[in-house]
Enzyme design. Structure first.
Site, PDB file in Angstrom:
ATOM      1  NE  ARG A   1      43.213  30.249  30.768  1.00 23.55           N
ATOM      2  CZ  ARG A   1      43.532  29.083  30.231  1.00 23.55           C
ATOM      3  NH1 ARG A   1      42.598  28.298  29.739  1.00 23.55           N
ATOM      4  NH2 ARG A   1      44.780  28.674  30.169  1.00 23.55           N
TER       5      ARG A   1
ATOM      6  CB  ALA B   1      41.987  21.564  19.651  1.00 22.59           C
TER       7      ALA B   1
ATOM      8  CB  THR C   1      30.716  28.627  29.309  1.00 27.44           C
ATOM      9  OG1 THR C   1      31.818  29.397  29.787  1.00 27.44           O
ATOM     10  CG2 THR C   1      31.057  27.138  29.379  1.00 27.44           C
TER      11      THR C   1
ATOM     12  CG  HIS D   1      19.216  17.056  27.629  1.00 24.28           C
ATOM     13  ND1 HIS D   1      18.025  16.512  27.210  1.00 24.28           N
ATOM     14  CD2 HIS D   1      20.108  16.781  26.669  1.00 24.28           C
ATOM     15  CE1 HIS D   1      18.201  15.924  26.047  1.00 24.28           C
ATOM     16  NE2 HIS D   1      19.461  16.078  25.684  1.00 24.28           N
TER      17      HIS D   1
END
Length: 149
Positions: free
Chosen positions: A127, A107, A112, A59
């Site tokens: 990471r 989990a 990103t 968004h």
């Protein structure tokens, strides 16, 4: 659709031609959400745990005076999950990410950026914490020094 229409402004309507491609023998438990504006590709033999969210767009957040739900979708970029990956419970995969072949995402991770093949990634943001060492035939922590024989 009325809840997504601004009561006072005529907003530009975005049009998408999304493509979702799911390979052979992909498995998922409950709560899988795929939000595609451009392309999401999940290759063969991927295992998806519960409540996984994968989106190739976000968004908009460029206008702080307008509620975010009325802003155009932005940062649209394809997502690819390569063959044989294991995506853990409650994982979020964000736009533009490629998760390499046979990688594991732990989990509650938020992916990103790209995850290399045969690695283990955890955290928010995710990471790399382990990589497969073919010479040893074992997982090696990324902070573990390599020993010479």
């Amino acid at each position: 659709t009325e809840m997504m229409s601004h009561p006072d402004l005529a907003l530009h309507v975005q049009h998408f031609q999304p493509r979702i491609t799911i390979g052979n023998r992909v498995t998922s438990t409950g709560g899988l959400t795929l939000a595609a504006m451009q392309a999401i590709t999940i290759e063969d033999d991927v295992m998806l745990a519960g409540n996984v969210f994968i989106s190739d767009g976000s968004h908009g957040l460029e206008h702080t005076e307008m509620p975010y739900k009325f802003q155009p979708m932005s940062r649209i970029a394809p997502v690819t999950i390569r063959r044989g990956c294991w995506i853990g419970q409650n994982v979020v995969v964000l736009p533009g990410v490629t998760i390499g072949e046979m990688a594991i995402v732990g989990a509650n991770s938020v992916v990103t950026s790209d995850i290399p093949a045969r690695s283990v990634a955890i955290g928010a943001p995710a990471r790399i914490v382990k990589r497969w060492d073919a010479a040893l035939g074992a997982w090696r922590r990324v902070d573990q020094p390599v020993t010479a024989d």
